[in-house]
Design a protein around this motif. Structure first.
Motif, PDB file in Angstrom:
ATOM      1  N   ILE A 128      24.121 -66.860  10.412  1.00  0.00           N
ATOM      2  CA  ILE A 128      24.995 -66.403   9.339  1.00  0.00           C
ATOM      3  C   ILE A 128      26.396 -66.350   9.937  1.00  0.00           C
ATOM      4  CG2 ILE A 128      25.520 -64.528   7.743  1.00  0.00           C
ATOM      5  CD1 ILE A 128      22.535 -63.968   7.594  1.00  0.00           C
ATOM      6  N   ALA A 129      27.124 -67.434   9.742  1.00  0.00           N
ATOM      7  CA  ALA A 129      28.441 -67.572  10.370  1.00  0.00           C
ATOM      8  C   ALA A 129      29.411 -66.564   9.769  1.00  0.00           C
ATOM      9  CB  ALA A 129      28.957 -68.989  10.179  1.00  0.00           C
ATOM     10  N   ASN A 130      30.316 -66.073  10.605  1.00  0.00           N
ATOM     11  CA  ASN A 130      31.230 -65.023  10.160  1.00  0.00           C
ATOM     12  C   ASN A 130      32.702 -65.375  10.372  1.00  0.00           C
ATOM     13  OD1 ASN A 130      31.070 -64.902  12.960  1.00  0.00           O
ATOM     14  ND2 ASN A 130      31.226 -62.673  13.029  1.00  0.00           N
ATOM     15  N   ARG A 131      32.984 -66.591  10.823  1.00  0.00           N
ATOM     16  CA  ARG A 131      34.383 -66.979  11.006  1.00  0.00           C
ATOM     17  C   ARG A 131      34.549 -68.446  10.655  1.00  0.00           C
ATOM     18  NH1 ARG A 131      38.383 -66.050  16.220  1.00  0.00           N
ATOM     19  NH2 ARG A 131      40.254 -65.845  14.950  1.00  0.00           N
ATOM     20  N   ARG A 132      35.596 -68.731   9.898  1.00  0.00           N
ATOM     21  CA  ARG A 132      35.853 -70.120   9.522  1.00  0.00           C
ATOM     22  C   ARG A 132      36.184 -70.968  10.750  1.00  0.00           C
ATOM     23  NH1 ARG A 132      39.268 -70.759   4.085  1.00  0.00           N
ATOM     24  NH2 ARG A 132      40.108 -72.411   5.394  1.00  0.00           N
ATOM     25  N   PHE A 133      35.795 -72.225  10.696  1.00  0.00           N
ATOM     26  CA  PHE A 133      36.049 -73.136  11.802  1.00  0.00           C
ATOM     27  C   PHE A 133      37.542 -73.290  12.068  1.00  0.00           C
ATOM     28  CE2 PHE A 133      36.294 -77.481  13.621  1.00  0.00           C
ATOM     29  CZ  PHE A 133      35.511 -77.271  14.745  1.00  0.00           C
ATOM     30  N   ASP A 134      38.350 -73.254  10.988  1.00  0.00           N
ATOM     31  CA  ASP A 134      39.809 -73.366  11.146  1.00  0.00           C
ATOM     32  C   ASP A 134      40.468 -72.015  11.395  1.00  0.00           C
ATOM     33  OD1 ASP A 134      39.626 -72.152   8.681  1.00  0.00           O
ATOM     34  OD2 ASP A 134      40.583 -73.783   7.573  1.00  0.00           O
ATOM     35  N   GLN A 135      39.671 -70.948  11.538  1.00  0.00           N
ATOM     36  CA  GLN A 135      40.112 -69.592  11.842  1.00  0.00           C
ATOM     37  C   GLN A 135      41.051 -69.008  10.787  1.00  0.00           C
ATOM     38  OE1 GLN A 135      41.469 -69.469  15.931  1.00  0.00           O
ATOM     39  NE2 GLN A 135      39.469 -70.023  16.702  1.00  0.00           N
ATOM     40  N   GLN A 136      40.966 -69.486   9.561  1.00  0.00           N
ATOM     41  CA  GLN A 136      41.719 -68.917   8.448  1.00  0.00           C
ATOM     42  C   GLN A 136      40.956 -67.719   7.884  1.00  0.00           C
ATOM     43  OE1 GLN A 136      44.883 -70.020   7.538  1.00  0.00           O
ATOM     44  NE2 GLN A 136      44.529 -71.053   9.507  1.00  0.00           N
ATOM     45  N   PRO A 137      41.630 -66.834   7.125  1.00  0.00           N
ATOM     46  CA  PRO A 137      40.951 -65.658   6.552  1.00  0.00           C
ATOM     47  C   PRO A 137      39.813 -66.047   5.610  1.00  0.00           C
ATOM     48  CG  PRO A 137      43.332 -65.420   6.425  1.00  0.00           C
ATOM     49  CD  PRO A 137      43.066 -66.834   6.857  1.00  0.00           C
ATOM     50  N   VAL A 138      38.834 -65.151   5.513  1.00  0.00           N
ATOM     51  CA  VAL A 138      37.640 -65.363   4.704  1.00  0.00           C
ATOM     52  C   VAL A 138      37.547 -64.236   3.676  1.00  0.00           C
ATOM     53  CG1 VAL A 138      35.123 -65.608   4.759  1.00  0.00           C
ATOM     54  CG2 VAL A 138      36.485 -66.307   6.730  1.00  0.00           C
TER      55      VAL A 138
ATOM     56  N   GLY B 186      32.527 -64.340  -5.712  1.00  0.00           N
ATOM     57  CA  GLY B 186      31.480 -64.503  -6.701  1.00  0.00           C
ATOM     58  C   GLY B 186      31.926 -65.481  -7.770  1.00  0.00           C
ATOM     59  N   PRO B 187      31.197 -65.581  -8.873  1.00  0.00           N
ATOM     60  CA  PRO B 187      31.556 -66.523  -9.938  1.00  0.00           C
ATOM     61  C   PRO B 187      32.927 -66.253 -10.533  1.00  0.00           C
ATOM     62  CG  PRO B 187      29.381 -65.562 -10.313  1.00  0.00           C
ATOM     63  CD  PRO B 187      29.978 -64.846  -9.148  1.00  0.00           C
ATOM     64  N   ASP B 188      33.389 -65.001 -10.456  1.00  0.00           N
ATOM     65  CA  ASP B 188      34.670 -64.636 -11.050  1.00  0.00           C
ATOM     66  C   ASP B 188      35.795 -64.524 -10.031  1.00  0.00           C
ATOM     67  OD1 ASP B 188      33.435 -64.503 -13.541  1.00  0.00           O
ATOM     68  OD2 ASP B 188      32.811 -62.437 -13.166  1.00  0.00           O
ATOM     69  N   GLY B 189      35.574 -65.028  -8.826  1.00  0.00           N
ATOM     70  CA  GLY B 189      36.644 -64.999  -7.829  1.00  0.00           C
ATOM     71  C   GLY B 189      36.393 -64.006  -6.723  1.00  0.00           C
ATOM     72  N   GLN B 190      37.456 -63.600  -6.076  1.00  0.00           N
ATOM     73  CA  GLN B 190      37.371 -62.756  -4.887  1.00  0.00           C
ATOM     74  C   GLN B 190      36.859 -61.365  -5.234  1.00  0.00           C
ATOM     75  OE1 GLN B 190      40.695 -63.090  -2.210  1.00  0.00           O
ATOM     76  NE2 GLN B 190      40.645 -60.905  -1.807  1.00  0.00           N
ATOM     77  N   ILE B 191      35.925 -60.849  -4.398  1.00  0.00           N
ATOM     78  CA  ILE B 191      35.406 -59.504  -4.652  1.00  0.00           C
ATOM     79  C   ILE B 191      35.633 -58.557  -3.479  1.00  0.00           C
ATOM     80  CG2 ILE B 191      33.635 -60.351  -6.210  1.00  0.00           C
ATOM     81  CD1 ILE B 191      31.604 -59.777  -3.950  1.00  0.00           C
ATOM     82  N   ALA B 192      36.193 -59.021  -2.403  1.00  0.00           N
ATOM     83  CA  ALA B 192      36.477 -58.139  -1.275  1.00  0.00           C
ATOM     84  C   ALA B 192      37.779 -58.579  -0.628  1.00  0.00           C
ATOM     85  CB  ALA B 192      35.339 -58.173  -0.259  1.00  0.00           C
ATOM     86  N   ASN B 193      38.391 -57.662   0.071  1.00  0.00           N
ATOM     87  CA  ASN B 193      39.641 -58.007   0.724  1.00  0.00           C
ATOM     88  C   ASN B 193      39.444 -59.146   1.715  1.00  0.00           C
ATOM     89  OD1 ASN B 193      40.953 -55.951  -0.616  1.00  0.00           O
ATOM     90  ND2 ASN B 193      40.531 -54.450   0.984  1.00  0.00           N
ATOM     91  N   THR B 194      40.421 -60.022   1.805  1.00  0.00           N
ATOM     92  CA  THR B 194      40.373 -61.107   2.769  1.00  0.00           C
ATOM     93  C   THR B 194      40.379 -60.536   4.183  1.00  0.00           C
ATOM     94  OG1 THR B 194      41.509 -62.558   1.236  1.00  0.00           O
ATOM     95  CG2 THR B 194      41.554 -63.180   3.548  1.00  0.00           C
ATOM     96  N   GLN B 195      39.509 -61.071   5.021  1.00  0.00           N
ATOM     97  CA  GLN B 195      39.367 -60.573   6.381  1.00  0.00           C
ATOM     98  C   GLN B 195      39.253 -61.743   7.346  1.00  0.00           C
ATOM     99  OE1 GLN B 195      36.241 -57.547   6.692  1.00  0.00           O
ATOM    100  NE2 GLN B 195      36.305 -57.383   4.468  1.00  0.00           N
ATOM    101  N   ASP B 196      39.461 -61.432   8.623  1.00  0.00           N
ATOM    102  CA  ASP B 196      39.338 -62.447   9.660  1.00  0.00           C
ATOM    103  C   ASP B 196      37.901 -62.907   9.821  1.00  0.00           C
ATOM    104  OD1 ASP B 196      40.243 -64.031  11.900  1.00  0.00           O
ATOM    105  OD2 ASP B 196      39.340 -62.521  13.199  1.00  0.00           O
TER     106      ASP B 196
END
Length: 201
Positions: free
Chosen positions: A138-148, A152-162
């Motif tokens: 269960i990967a937890n960091r983007r390969f390009d190291q951008q925020p994650v 959900g279907p309606d868009g972002q549901i949590a604050n963007t994080q590293d």
């Protein structure tokens, strides 16, 4: 905004967190561990390495050469198998299993969930009674190291994080060697067959 109870329909009140899923966007891990009593009631193998700020519930067993870092809470009647690595800021509910050689980090594991051997689970919430198969990542960091962010279907549901892993719903199952990209949501009772790569919702 996604209704968390569609993903976690059987979530119960947690004595330390209230309803964690209602608080997801503002969850303060520092607050959770501040002032937590550090007691150990389980059976810990003498070769296991346990941090000084760890709580282990009654009936829990910790196997040979397992490592549990500071700021972890482990519930009752859990099984932490040999060589497991439980990294800081992890909460494990009652009757959970962490398999041989598994690594989990900054995870909230609801009651009855099982993580099999040789897996990595980072920065995630794993629902009640779910099963994570052998070799899952269960990967937890983007390969390009951008925020994650969880989306959900309606868009972002949590604050963007590293670093953001996955929300895995109650009684979901991930087969052997499944990989999930950062920010994945897997709904309750969903089964993912072995070897798949999961992205999105």
């Amino acid at each position: 905004m996604l209704d968390y109870h569609l993903v976690f329909p059987l979530v119960e009140k947690d004595p330390h967190l209230g309803d964690i899923f209602d608080r997801l966007p503002v969850l303060d891990w520092d607050d959770l561990f501040r002032g937590m009593p550090h007691t150990r009631f389980g059976l810990v193998h003498p070769t296991a390495v346990i941090g000084s700020r760890v709580t282990i519930g009654e009936g829990t067993t910790v196997g040979p050469f397992a490592v549990i870092e500071d700021d972890c809470i482990i519930g009752e009647r859990c099984e932490i198998r040999s060589h497991a690595l439980i990294r800081a800021r992890t909460v494990i509910g009652n009757q959970c299993v962490i398999g041989h050689g598994a690594e989990i980090k900054h995870v909230y594991l609801c009651a009855g969930a099982k993580i099999q051997g040789h897996t990595f689970v980072g920065d995630s919430i794993i629902g009640r009674g779910s099963r994570i198969g052998t070799g899952v990542v269960i990967a937890n960091r983007r390969f390009d190291q951008q925020p994650v962010a969880w989306r959900g279907p309606d868009g972002q549901i949590a604050n963007t994080q590293d670093k953001v892993g996955a929300l895995i719903g109650d009684y979901a199952r991930l087969g052997a060697n499944v990989s999930t990209n950062p920010g994945v949501i897997i709904g309750a009772y969903t089964w993912v067959s072995s070897g798949n790569i999961v992205t999105g919702f």
